[in-house]
Write a protein that holds these residues in place. Sequence first.
Motif, short mmCIF file in Angstrom:
data_model
loop_
_atom_site.label_atom_id
_atom_site.label_comp_id
_atom_site.label_asym_id
_atom_site.label_seq_id
_atom_site.Cartn_x
_atom_site.Cartn_y
_atom_site.Cartn_z
N TYR A 26 -9.52 21.54 10.74
CA TYR A 26 -9.59 20.63 9.60
C TYR A 26 -11.06 20.36 9.30
CZ TYR A 26 -4.70 19.49 10.51
OH TYR A 26 -3.36 19.56 10.69
N GLU A 50 -1.85 25.54 2.63
CA GLU A 50 -2.56 24.36 3.08
C GLU A 50 -1.81 23.06 2.79
OE1 GLU A 50 -4.62 25.20 5.03
OE2 GLU A 50 -6.19 26.53 4.31
N TYR A 65 -3.68 19.02 3.49
CA TYR A 65 -5.05 19.24 3.02
C TYR A 65 -5.14 18.82 1.56
CZ TYR A 65 -5.88 22.37 7.03
OH TYR A 65 -6.03 22.89 8.28
#
Length: 139
Positions: A50, A84, A94
Amino acid sequence: MPEESLPFFVYGTLRSGGRNHAAHLTGRCADIRPAVLDGAALHDGPGYPYAVPDATPGRRIVGELITVRPGAYAGALAALDRLEDCRADGTGLYVRRRLPVRTAAGEVREAWVYLAGPAAANRLREHPAVIESGDWADR
């Protein structure tokens, strides 16, 4: 540069040689070059990384700037947003943001970057490991 043609800054499994690069970007790339995202820290997922904004001096993430062929752009964008878990309402794993990245040649370019989103907050609290090198391949 219009948003629909922005390159992508990738830093984990989407980098060349990564499993998600093979699945989602192979055959779609017009250019791949080394790049760095300054002002961000790389967190070990676990399993995948991340990117998190971080103002600590010297913090950076090592990755690649990927330019997608125009005819493949819409498909690549949709595939990466799905991968994502990047949701239009901003609640996914995300979030996709337009940020400046620096190539190995020193050129600064705007690119799409997938940053940790709200759904990643619990994972980051439970597993807060920062990859000090900023490089997923060197963890």
